[in-house]
Design an enzyme around this catalytic site. Structure first.
Site, PDB file in Angstrom:
ATOM      1  CB  SER A 130      -0.954   0.000   1.199  1.00  0.00           C
ATOM      2  OG  SER A 130      -0.230   0.050   2.408  1.00  0.00           O
ATOM      3  CB  SER A 143       8.247   0.999   3.023  1.00  0.00           C
ATOM      4  OG  SER A 143       7.872  -0.155   3.732  1.00  0.00           O
ATOM      5  CD  GLU A 163       7.687  -4.587   8.271  1.00  0.00           C
ATOM      6  OE1 GLU A 163       6.488  -4.835   8.540  1.00  0.00           O
ATOM      7  OE2 GLU A 163       8.202  -4.821   7.169  1.00  0.00           O
TER       8      GLU A 163
HETATM    9  P1  ADP Z   1       4.321  -1.368   1.906  1.00  0.00           P
HETATM   10  O1  ADP Z   1       5.403  -0.833   2.799  1.00  0.00           O
HETATM   11  O2  ADP Z   1       2.951  -0.885   2.296  1.00  0.00           O
HETATM   12  O3  ADP Z   1       4.365  -2.862   1.730  1.00  0.00           O
HETATM   13  P2  ADP Z   1       5.895  -0.243  -0.224  1.00  0.00           P
HETATM   14  O4  ADP Z   1       6.071   1.230   0.040  1.00  0.00           O
HETATM   15  O5  ADP Z   1       7.027  -1.135   0.124  1.00  0.00           O
HETATM   16  O6  ADP Z   1       4.537  -0.728   0.454  1.00  0.00           O
HETATM   17  O7  ADP Z   1       5.611  -0.486  -1.765  1.00  0.00           O
HETATM   18  C1  ADP Z   1       4.681   0.239  -2.526  1.00  0.00           C
HETATM   19  C2  ADP Z   1       4.998  -0.040  -3.985  1.00  0.00           C
HETATM   20  O8  ADP Z   1       4.682  -1.390  -4.301  1.00  0.00           O
HETATM   21  C3  ADP Z   1       4.187   0.743  -4.991  1.00  0.00           C
HETATM   22  O9  ADP Z   1       4.698   2.023  -5.224  1.00  0.00           O
HETATM   23  C4  ADP Z   1       4.312  -0.116  -6.243  1.00  0.00           C
HETATM   24  O10 ADP Z   1       5.518   0.206  -6.916  1.00  0.00           O
HETATM   25  C5  ADP Z   1       4.500  -1.524  -5.685  1.00  0.00           C
HETATM   26  N1  ADP Z   1       3.344  -2.422  -5.883  1.00  0.00           N
HETATM   27  C6  ADP Z   1       3.437  -3.734  -6.208  1.00  0.00           C
HETATM   28  N2  ADP Z   1       2.214  -4.326  -6.245  1.00  0.00           N
HETATM   29  C7  ADP Z   1       1.308  -3.375  -5.936  1.00  0.00           C
HETATM   30  C8  ADP Z   1      -0.135  -3.351  -5.794  1.00  0.00           C
HETATM   31  N3  ADP Z   1      -0.883  -4.466  -5.972  1.00  0.00           N
HETATM   32  N4  ADP Z   1      -0.712  -2.194  -5.451  1.00  0.00           N
HETATM   33  C9  ADP Z   1       0.034  -1.083  -5.269  1.00  0.00           C
HETATM   34  N5  ADP Z   1       1.377  -1.027  -5.388  1.00  0.00           N
HETATM   35  C10 ADP Z   1       2.027  -2.159  -5.709  1.00  0.00           C
END
Ligand code: ADP
Ligand code: ZN
Length: 191
Positions: free
Chosen positions: A19, A22, A89
């Site tokens: 989402s 990070s 986290e």
């Molecule tokens: P989180 O920390 O919430 O897991 P991140 O900031 O690490 O999220 O990663 C977000 C990035 O993941 C987005 O900018 C995009 O590049 C990638 N991404 C991969 N799959 C998806 C998805 N299903 N929906 C949105 N972003 C995604």
């Protein structure tokens, strides 16, 4: 943000995997650095998916982090001149993290937490619901549901490509495990 007579509060960036939690955490850390704030970043040792000493987003952005084994270690490691404490986290910490965040915020520190609000079963994850209740500022982010393209609030757990059962163990030896973003309607928990 509004004018505050006193510094010190809690922000919580939450949502499903992918989402952008990070990314958003890294963005806030960078802006605090530009503002010449003294920032310390912590993450629990349990999460060594990428690198133990960094917050890494799925699109490759990263910033340095100090790994800690429990919430109390954060209190011990915060330096006297620190203005901003970022914790990634948050869901993997013990419940003591709630008091730690409160104590830091009461001392005048801007505390920025990031983490999963729900586990793969769609249940509130560890101390996250408590941080949600305590935080002054909450940002709920959504990913894109890989099934329907709608806003995804859930994290789908897959074992060997199939939706994981409610009672599947957290670690399944010999199986390939993965996660994807899904909306409420496409989220599957068999069993
Ligand atoms: P989180 O920390 O919430 O897991 P991140 O900031 O690490 O999220 O990663 C977000 C990035 O993941 C987005 O900018 C995009 O590049 C990638 N991404 C991969 N799959 C998806 C998805 N299903 N929906 C949105 N972003 C995604
Ligand atoms: Zn969907």
């Amino acid at each position: 943000m509004m004018y505050y007579k006193h510094d010190g509060w809690i922000e919580f960036i939450c949502g499903s995997m992918f989402s952008g939690k990070s990314e958003e955490l890294i963005r806030r850390i960078k802006r605090a650095n530009y503002a010449k704030q003294k920032v310390q970043v912590f993450k629990p040792v349990i999460d060594d998916r990428y690198s133990e000493s960094a917050v890494v987003s799925h699109n490759g952005n990263q910033t340095e982090a100090e790994p800690v084994h429990n919430s109390y270690e954060i209190l011990q490691k915060v330096l006297p001149d620190t203005n901003v404490v970022a914790i990634d986290e948050i869901q993997f910490f013990d419940h003591g993290i709630v008091q730690v965040c409160d104590e830091l915020a009461n001392k005048g520190i801007r505390v920025i937490c990031a983490g999963l609000d729900l586990d793969f079963r769609g249940k509130p994850f560890g101390p996250s619901p408590l941080i949600l209740a305590k935080a002054e500022f909450v940002t709920k982010l959504q990913a894109i549901c890989v099934k329907c393209g709608g806003p995804a609030s859930r994290t789908q757990r897959l074992i060997d490509g199939k939706p994981a059962n409610y009672n599947d163990p957290v670690i399944k030896v010999g199986a390939s495990e993965s996660y994807e973003a899904r909306c409420r309607h496409c989220h599957e928990i068999p069993g």
